[in-house]
Design an enzyme around this catalytic site. Sequence first.
Site, PDB file in Angstrom:
ATOM      1  N   LYS A  52      20.968  11.223  59.348  1.00  0.00           N
ATOM      2  CA  LYS A  52      19.548  11.480  59.591  1.00  0.00           C
ATOM      3  C   LYS A  52      18.877  11.918  58.297  1.00  0.00           C
ATOM      4  CE  LYS A  52      20.433  12.407  64.446  1.00  0.00           C
ATOM      5  NZ  LYS A  52      20.678  13.363  65.533  1.00  0.00           N
ATOM      6  N   GLN A  96      20.656  19.419  66.706  1.00  0.00           N
ATOM      7  CA  GLN A  96      21.771  18.518  66.992  1.00  0.00           C
ATOM      8  C   GLN A  96      22.600  19.068  68.165  1.00  0.00           C
ATOM      9  OE1 GLN A  96      22.130  15.514  65.601  1.00  0.00           O
ATOM     10  NE2 GLN A  96      23.940  15.065  66.816  1.00  0.00           N
ATOM     11  N   ASP A 119      13.055  14.282  69.317  1.00  0.00           N
ATOM     12  CA  ASP A 119      14.160  13.768  70.135  1.00  0.00           C
ATOM     13  C   ASP A 119      13.664  13.374  71.529  1.00  0.00           C
ATOM     14  OD1 ASP A 119      16.729  13.433  69.135  1.00  0.00           O
ATOM     15  OD2 ASP A 119      17.167  15.588  69.160  1.00  0.00           O
TER      16      ASP A 119
END
Length: 290
Positions: A52, A96, A119
Site C-alpha cells: 500500500k 490493517q 476501506d
Amino acid sequence: MKRLGCKEVAASVMDNLKRETELFIGEGNKAPALAVVLVGHDAASETYVRKKAEAALSLGFMHFQYSFDEDVEEAEILGLIENLNNDENVDGILVQLPLPRHIDERKVINAISSDKDVDGFSPINTGRLLIGDDCFIPCTPKGILETMRFYGIETCGKKAVVIGRSNIVGKPMAALLMQKGIDATVTVCNTKTPDLKEYTLAADIIIVATGHPDTIDSSYVRDGAVVIDVGVNRIEDATKKNGFRLVGDASYQSFKDRDVAITPVPGGIGLMTVSMLMANTLEAARRRRA
Ligand code: GUN
C-alpha cells in the site's frame, strides 16, 4: 479454461490514477494523503501494508505509517484515530486487519470518520452501499467489479453466488452485485450451506471468499461460468525459498480442461485491492477539497 489475470487490470487502473492525481495536484490541490495503522508483526499484514505504501508513493500521494507492537492498548489506537480524523493533512485512514484479540475491531473501525474511511468498513459507508448512496466501496469487491468490467463480464440478469459472508468481502460484494445498474440476482452462501453445489451449479458467476483452500473445484461449476477467487491462503511448501506458496479458495488446477473463466492466485484479485484503495484515497481527497 480462461485465465482472468489481474496484473494488466491493476496496471491500467494505476496508470489512470497517476494521470488523475497529476491533474488534481496540477489544479493547485495538495497531494492525497493516506494514513496506515499497523498493529503487530503478522507477516502477511506487513506485506500488504508495504504494498500500500509503495503504491501510494508511486502515485505521488503522501503516506504516513503508524506501527505498533502487538501489546499496544486499545485506547492508544483510538486516540491516534481521533487525531487522524481531525488532521487536515490526512484524507484517508486505514487500520490493517486483523487486530490483536485484546483490541475491539468494531470499536476501532467505528472510530474512523466516514469521510476518511477509504476501506469502506465503517457502519455509515456499509449502510450507504446497501442503500445505493455515494460511498467508499470496500476495496476487494470494488476490484472484483473492475476486473469483471475489464473482461467484459456481463452482470445484468446473471445469477451470482457469493460464498462467504465476511464484512470485508462477502457482504459488501453481495450488496454491490444487487445494486441497480449491476443487476445480478444474488445468492449468498457460506461454508455451512448444505449442498453448496445446488447453488453453484446454477450460477453464472461464482465469487468464492471463504478463506479455505479447496472450497470449490470444477465439479461445482457449470460450463461457461465465471469464477472469481478471492482467497489468499498460505500453504507450507519446503521447496519455496520463503517456505510457503499461495493458493486460492478454488482448486485452480481442476479447471484446466474446463470451459470456465477463473481468476488465478497469485496474480488475481489480490492485485486489485491496493489499486482500489488508491482510487478511494484520491476520491476522499477530491471530496474533502470540494
Ligand atoms: N485485511 C485483509 N484485507 C484487508 C483490507 O482490505 N483492509 C484492511 N484494512 N485490512 C485488511
